[in-house]
Design a protein around this motif. Structure first.
Motif, PDB file in Angstrom:
ATOM      1  N   GLY A 121      33.636 -35.399  -5.775  1.00 18.84           N
ATOM      2  CA  GLY A 121      34.358 -36.617  -5.422  1.00 18.84           C
ATOM      3  C   GLY A 121      35.844 -36.368  -5.238  1.00 18.84           C
ATOM      4  N   ALA A 122      36.414 -35.569  -6.111  1.00 18.01           N
ATOM      5  CA  ALA A 122      37.845 -35.252  -6.001  1.00 18.01           C
ATOM      6  C   ALA A 122      38.132 -34.480  -4.724  1.00 18.01           C
ATOM      7  CB  ALA A 122      38.295 -34.451  -7.227  1.00 18.01           C
ATOM      8  N   VAL A 123      37.267 -33.537  -4.390  1.00 20.04           N
ATOM      9  CA  VAL A 123      37.439 -32.761  -3.161  1.00 20.04           C
ATOM     10  C   VAL A 123      37.298 -33.661  -1.944  1.00 20.04           C
ATOM     11  CG1 VAL A 123      36.431 -30.928  -1.746  1.00 20.04           C
ATOM     12  CG2 VAL A 123      36.755 -30.567  -4.198  1.00 20.04           C
ATOM     13  N   ARG A 124      36.335 -34.575  -1.987  1.00 23.19           N
ATOM     14  CA  ARG A 124      36.141 -35.499  -0.868  1.00 23.19           C
ATOM     15  C   ARG A 124      37.358 -36.390  -0.676  1.00 23.19           C
ATOM     16  NH1 ARG A 124      31.479 -38.752  -2.167  1.00 23.19           N
ATOM     17  NH2 ARG A 124      32.417 -40.182  -0.686  1.00 23.19           N
ATOM     18  N   ILE A 125      37.978 -36.818  -1.755  1.00 25.67           N
ATOM     19  CA  ILE A 125      39.177 -37.654  -1.638  1.00 25.67           C
ATOM     20  C   ILE A 125      40.267 -36.883  -0.899  1.00 25.67           C
ATOM     21  CG2 ILE A 125      41.060 -38.744  -2.927  1.00 25.67           C
ATOM     22  CD1 ILE A 125      38.987 -39.434  -5.100  1.00 25.67           C
ATOM     23  N   VAL A 126      40.453 -35.625  -1.242  1.00 25.27           N
ATOM     24  CA  VAL A 126      41.487 -34.815  -0.594  1.00 25.27           C
ATOM     25  C   VAL A 126      41.155 -34.610   0.877  1.00 25.27           C
ATOM     26  CG1 VAL A 126      42.557 -32.530  -0.506  1.00 25.27           C
ATOM     27  CG2 VAL A 126      42.187 -33.637  -2.709  1.00 25.27           C
ATOM     28  N   THR A 127      39.913 -34.254   1.178  1.00 23.97           N
ATOM     29  CA  THR A 127      39.565 -33.905   2.551  1.00 23.97           C
ATOM     30  C   THR A 127      39.428 -35.126   3.454  1.00 23.97           C
ATOM     31  OG1 THR A 127      37.220 -33.842   1.970  1.00 23.97           O
ATOM     32  CG2 THR A 127      38.430 -31.749   1.934  1.00 23.97           C
ATOM     33  N   GLU A 128      38.984 -36.252   2.925  1.00 23.54           N
ATOM     34  CA  GLU A 128      38.714 -37.400   3.772  1.00 23.54           C
ATOM     35  C   GLU A 128      39.892 -38.359   3.910  1.00 23.54           C
ATOM     36  OE1 GLU A 128      35.124 -39.270   2.482  1.00 23.54           O
ATOM     37  OE2 GLU A 128      33.922 -37.469   2.854  1.00 23.54           O
ATOM     38  N   THR A 129      40.750 -38.435   2.913  1.00 21.00           N
ATOM     39  CA  THR A 129      41.857 -39.389   2.989  1.00 21.00           C
ATOM     40  C   THR A 129      43.124 -38.773   3.547  1.00 21.00           C
ATOM     41  OG1 THR A 129      42.649 -38.927   0.752  1.00 21.00           O
ATOM     42  CG2 THR A 129      41.008 -40.682   0.996  1.00 21.00           C
ATOM     43  N   GLY A 130      43.211 -37.464   3.520  1.00 25.99           N
ATOM     44  CA  GLY A 130      44.426 -36.823   3.998  1.00 25.99           C
ATOM     45  C   GLY A 130      45.554 -36.835   2.980  1.00 25.99           C
ATOM     46  N   LYS A 131      45.290 -37.324   1.784  1.00 22.92           N
ATOM     47  CA  LYS A 131      46.309 -37.291   0.728  1.00 22.92           C
ATOM     48  C   LYS A 131      46.519 -35.851   0.285  1.00 22.92           C
ATOM     49  CE  LYS A 131      45.709 -41.772  -1.533  1.00 22.92           C
ATOM     50  NZ  LYS A 131      45.387 -42.402  -2.826  1.00 22.92           N
ATOM     51  N   SER A 132      47.689 -35.593  -0.249  1.00 24.33           N
ATOM     52  CA  SER A 132      47.958 -34.242  -0.733  1.00 24.33           C
ATOM     53  C   SER A 132      47.211 -34.004  -2.041  1.00 24.33           C
ATOM     54  CB  SER A 132      49.459 -34.052  -0.958  1.00 24.33           C
ATOM     55  OG  SER A 132      49.880 -34.802  -2.076  1.00 24.33           O
ATOM     56  N   ILE A 133      47.034 -32.724  -2.328  1.00 21.23           N
ATOM     57  CA  ILE A 133      46.348 -32.343  -3.560  1.00 21.23           C
ATOM     58  C   ILE A 133      47.126 -32.855  -4.767  1.00 21.23           C
ATOM     59  CG2 ILE A 133      45.734 -30.347  -4.986  1.00 21.23           C
ATOM     60  CD1 ILE A 133      44.944 -28.913  -2.394  1.00 21.23           C
ATOM     61  N   ALA A 134      48.460 -32.800  -4.680  1.00 17.20           N
ATOM     62  CA  ALA A 134      49.297 -33.251  -5.797  1.00 17.20           C
ATOM     63  C   ALA A 134      49.089 -34.739  -6.069  1.00 17.20           C
ATOM     64  CB  ALA A 134      50.759 -32.969  -5.500  1.00 17.20           C
ATOM     65  N   GLU A 135      49.032 -35.554  -4.997  1.00 15.92           N
ATOM     66  CA  GLU A 135      48.835 -36.998  -5.169  1.00 15.92           C
ATOM     67  C   GLU A 135      47.497 -37.297  -5.820  1.00 15.92           C
ATOM     68  OE1 GLU A 135      50.554 -39.703  -1.771  1.00 15.92           O
ATOM     69  OE2 GLU A 135      49.634 -37.908  -0.896  1.00 15.92           O
ATOM     70  N   VAL A 136      46.443 -36.676  -5.305  1.00 12.27           N
ATOM     71  CA  VAL A 136      45.099 -36.933  -5.820  1.00 12.27           C
ATOM     72  C   VAL A 136      44.992 -36.461  -7.266  1.00 12.27           C
ATOM     73  CG1 VAL A 136      42.655 -36.414  -5.519  1.00 12.27           C
ATOM     74  CG2 VAL A 136      44.086 -36.840  -3.520  1.00 12.27           C
ATOM     75  N   GLY A 144      29.939 -33.139  11.499  1.00 18.82           N
ATOM     76  CA  GLY A 144      30.270 -34.153  12.495  1.00 18.82           C
ATOM     77  C   GLY A 144      31.273 -35.181  12.015  1.00 18.82           C
ATOM     78  N   GLY A 145      31.706 -35.067  10.806  1.00 18.14           N
ATOM     79  CA  GLY A 145      32.602 -36.058  10.239  1.00 18.14           C
ATOM     80  C   GLY A 145      34.052 -35.879  10.643  1.00 18.14           C
ATOM     81  N   SER A 146      34.402 -34.701  11.135  1.00 19.60           N
ATOM     82  CA  SER A 146      35.795 -34.450  11.458  1.00 19.60           C
ATOM     83  C   SER A 146      36.262 -35.309  12.635  1.00 19.60           C
ATOM     84  CB  SER A 146      36.021 -32.969  11.750  1.00 19.60           C
ATOM     85  OG  SER A 146      35.255 -32.566  12.868  1.00 19.60           O
ATOM     86  N   GLU A 147      35.397 -35.504  13.613  1.00 10.93           N
ATOM     87  CA  GLU A 147      35.759 -36.352  14.751  1.00 10.93           C
ATOM     88  C   GLU A 147      35.931 -37.799  14.311  1.00 10.93           C
ATOM     89  OE1 GLU A 147      32.445 -35.618  17.238  1.00 10.93           O
ATOM     90  OE2 GLU A 147      33.014 -33.544  17.634  1.00 10.93           O
ATOM     91  N   GLU A 148      35.003 -38.260  13.507  1.00 11.36           N
ATOM     92  CA  GLU A 148      35.080 -39.628  12.990  1.00 11.36           C
ATOM     93  C   GLU A 148      36.306 -39.788  12.107  1.00 11.36           C
ATOM     94  OE1 GLU A 148      33.899 -43.612  12.155  1.00 11.36           O
ATOM     95  OE2 GLU A 148      33.446 -42.215  13.758  1.00 11.36           O
ATOM     96  N   LEU A 149      36.571 -38.793  11.291  1.00 12.29           N
ATOM     97  CA  LEU A 149      37.724 -38.839  10.401  1.00 12.29           C
ATOM     98  C   LEU A 149      39.019 -38.896  11.204  1.00 12.29           C
ATOM     99  CD1 LEU A 149      38.848 -38.723   7.542  1.00 12.29           C
ATOM    100  CD2 LEU A 149      38.691 -36.242   7.658  1.00 12.29           C
ATOM    101  N   GLU A 150      39.105 -38.098  12.252  1.00  7.39           N
ATOM    102  CA  GLU A 150      40.301 -38.106  13.098  1.00  7.39           C
ATOM    103  C   GLU A 150      40.478 -39.458  13.780  1.00  7.39           C
ATOM    104  OE1 GLU A 150      43.788 -37.074  14.487  1.00  7.39           O
ATOM    105  OE2 GLU A 150      42.617 -35.848  13.118  1.00  7.39           O
ATOM    106  N   ARG A 151      39.386 -40.048  14.252  1.00  8.62           N
ATOM    107  CA  ARG A 151      39.450 -41.371  14.879  1.00  8.62           C
ATOM    108  C   ARG A 151      39.944 -42.411  13.877  1.00  8.62           C
ATOM    109  NH1 ARG A 151      37.037 -45.999  14.955  1.00  8.62           N
ATOM    110  NH2 ARG A 151      35.382 -45.394  13.544  1.00  8.62           N
ATOM    111  N   LEU A 152      39.427 -42.353  12.651  1.00 10.80           N
ATOM    112  CA  LEU A 152      39.842 -43.300  11.619  1.00 10.80           C
ATOM    113  C   LEU A 152      41.310 -43.113  11.246  1.00 10.80           C
ATOM    114  CD1 LEU A 152      36.700 -43.276   9.320  1.00 10.80           C
ATOM    115  CD2 LEU A 152      37.480 -45.133  10.796  1.00 10.80           C
ATOM    116  N   ARG A 153      41.781 -41.876  11.230  1.00 12.90           N
ATOM    117  CA  ARG A 153      43.198 -41.627  10.931  1.00 12.90           C
ATOM    118  C   ARG A 153      44.089 -42.222  12.018  1.00 12.90           C
ATOM    119  NH1 ARG A 153      42.683 -35.510   8.702  1.00 12.90           N
ATOM    120  NH2 ARG A 153      42.220 -36.067   6.565  1.00 12.90           N
ATOM    121  N   ARG A 154      43.692 -42.029  13.292  1.00  9.17           N
ATOM    122  CA  ARG A 154      44.482 -42.606  14.390  1.00  9.17           C
ATOM    123  C   ARG A 154      44.483 -44.129  14.306  1.00  9.17           C
ATOM    124  NH1 ARG A 154      41.634 -38.818  17.524  1.00  9.17           N
ATOM    125  NH2 ARG A 154      40.315 -40.496  18.294  1.00  9.17           N
ATOM    126  N   GLU A 155      43.316 -44.695  14.020  1.00 12.18           N
ATOM    127  CA  GLU A 155      43.222 -46.149  13.903  1.00 12.18           C
ATOM    128  C   GLU A 155      44.073 -46.662  12.739  1.00 12.18           C
ATOM    129  OE1 GLU A 155      39.831 -49.636  13.260  1.00 12.18           O
ATOM    130  OE2 GLU A 155      39.235 -47.550  13.394  1.00 12.18           O
TER     131      GLU A 155
END
Length: 95
Positions: free
Chosen positions: A15-30, A57-68
């Motif tokens: 879960g901690a790794v997913r928060i870092v990879t999916e939200t784009g927050k820094s490791i320090a923040e998380v 396949g989540g990287s494309e979706e993740l990038e779209r969500l970040r732009r949105e």
């Protein structure tokens, strides 16, 4: 006096790794949010990246969500400024 090492279950680590990879927050923040050592979380993230446990396949979706998300934040900021201007106009109009 020796310090007792904390043990984290695999679900917490994932879960901690997913928060870092999916939200784009820094490791320090998380790490600060979760109350764990930054180095510990960095190790987990590094191991996960080496193992290739990224969502398929989540990287494309993740990038779209970040732009949105970026666009929505921009729109929200603009609407807040417009609201403030309208409030000032109302104050002047009422006087």
């Amino acid at each position: 006096m020796t310090e007792k090492r904390r043990k984290f279950d695999p679900e917490f680590r994932e879960g901690a790794v997913r928060i870092v990879t999916e939200t784009g927050k820094s490791i320090a923040e998380v790490a600060k949010d979760l109350g764990i050592n930054e180095t510990t979380l960095a190790t987990w993230v590094s191991r996960a990246r080496q193992a290739g446990t990224r969502p398929a396949g989540g990287s494309e979706e993740l990038e779209r969500l970040r732009r949105e998300n970026t666009q929505l934040k921009r729109d929200n900021k603009e609407l807040g400024m417009e609201r403030d201007v309208l409030k000032r106009c109302m104050v002047l109009w009422v006087k």
